[in-house]
Design a protein around this motif. Structure first.
Motif, PDB file in Angstrom:
ATOM      1  N   ARG A   1       0.826  -1.203   0.000  1.00 23.43           N
ATOM      2  CA  ARG A   1       0.000   0.000   0.000  1.00 23.43           C
ATOM      3  C   ARG A   1       0.861   1.254   0.000  1.00 23.43           C
ATOM      4  O   ARG A   1       0.532   2.248  -0.658  1.00 23.43           O
ATOM      5  N   LEU A   2       1.971   1.218   0.746  1.00 30.66           N
ATOM      6  CA  LEU A   2       2.855   2.383   0.800  1.00 30.66           C
ATOM      7  C   LEU A   2       3.477   2.662  -0.563  1.00 30.66           C
ATOM      8  O   LEU A   2       3.635   3.820  -0.958  1.00 30.66           O
TER       9      LEU A   2
ATOM     10  N   GLN B   1       2.210   2.340  -3.357  1.00 30.12           N
ATOM     11  CA  GLN B   1       1.237   2.975  -4.239  1.00 30.12           C
ATOM     12  C   GLN B   1       1.095   4.474  -3.973  1.00 30.12           C
ATOM     13  O   GLN B   1       0.504   5.181  -4.784  1.00 30.12           O
ATOM     14  N   ASN B   2       1.634   4.937  -2.848  1.00 37.21           N
ATOM     15  CA  ASN B   2       1.582   6.361  -2.496  1.00 37.21           C
ATOM     16  C   ASN B   2       2.839   7.039  -3.046  1.00 37.21           C
ATOM     17  O   ASN B   2       3.926   6.905  -2.495  1.00 37.21           O
ATOM     18  N   LYS B   3       2.703   7.759  -4.152  1.00 37.01           N
ATOM     19  CA  LYS B   3       3.865   8.360  -4.819  1.00 37.01           C
ATOM     20  C   LYS B   3       4.544   9.414  -3.951  1.00 37.01           C
ATOM     21  O   LYS B   3       5.774   9.493  -3.905  1.00 37.01           O
TER      22      LYS B   3
ATOM     23  N   ALA C   1       4.681   9.589  -0.679  1.00 39.36           N
ATOM     24  CA  ALA C   1       5.428   8.935   0.398  1.00 39.36           C
ATOM     25  C   ALA C   1       6.710   8.307  -0.125  1.00 39.36           C
ATOM     26  O   ALA C   1       7.761   8.388   0.527  1.00 39.36           O
TER      27      ALA C   1
ATOM     28  N   ASP D   1       2.226  10.460   6.786  1.00 38.59           N
ATOM     29  CA  ASP D   1       0.865  10.333   6.246  1.00 38.59           C
ATOM     30  C   ASP D   1       0.723   9.055   5.427  1.00 38.59           C
ATOM     31  O   ASP D   1      -0.303   8.371   5.497  1.00 38.59           O
ATOM     32  N   GLY D   2       1.747   8.759   4.612  1.00 43.17           N
ATOM     33  CA  GLY D   2       1.700   7.537   3.829  1.00 43.17           C
ATOM     34  C   GLY D   2       1.694   6.289   4.688  1.00 43.17           C
ATOM     35  O   GLY D   2       0.966   5.328   4.397  1.00 43.17           O
TER      36      GLY D   2
ATOM     37  N   ASP E   1      -1.782   5.853   6.194  1.00 40.79           N
ATOM     38  CA  ASP E   1      -2.731   5.312   5.229  1.00 40.79           C
ATOM     39  C   ASP E   1      -2.477   3.829   4.948  1.00 40.79           C
ATOM     40  O   ASP E   1      -3.409   3.079   4.655  1.00 40.79           O
ATOM     41  N   ALA E   2      -1.197   3.419   5.030  1.00 42.84           N
ATOM     42  CA  ALA E   2      -0.847   2.041   4.690  1.00 42.84           C
ATOM     43  C   ALA E   2      -1.092   1.070   5.836  1.00 42.84           C
ATOM     44  O   ALA E   2      -1.533  -0.063   5.612  1.00 42.84           O
TER      45      ALA E   2
ATOM     46  N   ARG F   1      -8.087   2.360   5.362  1.00 41.58           N
ATOM     47  CA  ARG F   1      -8.176   1.566   4.144  1.00 41.58           C
ATOM     48  C   ARG F   1      -9.565   1.646   3.540  1.00 41.58           C
ATOM     49  O   ARG F   1     -10.563   1.711   4.239  1.00 41.58           O
TER      50      ARG F   1
END
Length: 312
Positions: free
Chosen positions: A43-44, A46-48, A50, A300-301, A304-305, A311
């Protein structure tokens, strides 16, 4: 009219093909098993924002380690024949009022600031986890008394504690770390306490109690591993706060003193000469802003992960 009798034609089963779900494959696991950390890492990635922040932080850390050693100058070396030189081939980021190489001082100062911030954050985590876990696990009067101590510490301004420490101790790395740790662990303790209160009545905790596990094993083996994600996220927010605190203290003269280098010391020197030599202020400011922004974006990333509530 003659009644036409329709003949029933039997179609063999071989001509049919089952499409869709099959009973024998309903419970079949199609994807490989992933742990919570592996799923969080996916998931992390996928966060550009982060991932870019993580890359920038790694570059800054690498430069803070090898940067002071890529030339022949030291961060304390003075040269009065090379005072206030603008960036050139010999001094890549220029020199200051004593002719000291700013490239070397910048990365030496970044290393010291990161060292202070990371060490203070680790101590905050260690004290906060221990205090919060004991407070929540014991509960009752013990928890009530420990929370009153936290309320007293929260009511004391950090600046007063720092001034008192500097009156008793010399300004330096140890003094700054102690000053930040005295009250810095409070937020971590409250966070861990809240999480453990949620886990105390979980079924697997009750099962561990029924099997005879003692309090220490329950906390270390069951409760803390289920709070690691939140602890790491909070640490990512604590480090930039500690970097800013160190820079602020050094800027107002309560932190590190010359000839030591830190981002706060460099910004203070650059502020005094920014009208004629703006580069002295620009480079350390860029580094500290990059650290603050990247740590917050990475935090923040991570939230979210690893936070199940975030989620989709």
């Amino acid at each position: 009219m003659q009644n036409m009798k329709k003949k029933e034609v039997e179609i063999p089963a071989k001509m049919f093909k089952i499409v869709g779900r099959k009973e024998e494959t309903l419970e079949e696991i199609k994807r490989s098993h992933l742990t919570g950390w592996q799923d969080g890492w996916l998931r992390l990635k996928q966060n550009k924002a982060a991932m870019i922040s993580l890359f920038v932080l790694l570059m800054i850390v690498i430069l803070s380690i090898i940067g002071p050693h890529v030339n022949t100058y030291t961060y304390q070396q003075t040269n009065y024949d090379a005072v206030y030189l603008e960036p050139n081939s010999d001094h890549w980021l220029g020199t200051d009022k004593f002719g000291r190489d700013q490239w070397t001082r910048l990365w030496e100062g970044t290393r010291i600031s990161l060292y202070i911030a990371v060490l203070a954050a680790l101590l905050d985590i260690l004290i906060g986890i221990t205090y919060g876990a004991i407070s929540a696990f014991k509960g009752g009067k013990v928890d009530h008394m420990m929370q009153r101590i936290i309320e007293i510490l929260v009511g004391i301004p950090n600046l007063i504690i720092i001034i008192l420490l500097i009156m008793m101790m010399k300004p330096g790395i140890t003094t700054i770390i102690i000053a930040m740790v005295i009250t810095g662990w409070v937020n971590m303790a409250r966070l861990v306490r809240g999480q453990i209160f949620k886990l105390k009545n979980a079924e697997y905790i009750l099962a561990a109690r029924a099997l005879g596990a003692d309090g220490r094993r329950i906390i270390i083996g069951h409760m803390l591993p289920n709070t690691l994600g939140i602890i790491i996220i909070n640490m990512m927010f604590t480090i930039p706060s500690a970097i800013f605190t160190e820079a602020f203290l050094s800027f107002i003269g309560l932190g590190l003193q010359e000839p030591l280098a830190s981002l706060g010391v460099l910004i203070n020197d650059g502020f005094q000469a920014m009208r004629n030599h703006f580069y002295l202020l620009a480079f350390p400011s860029i580094v500290i802003v990059s650290l603050m922004v990247c740590f917050n974006l990475l935090a923040d990333g991570l939230r979210d992960a690893f936070d199940p509530k975030m989620r989709n």
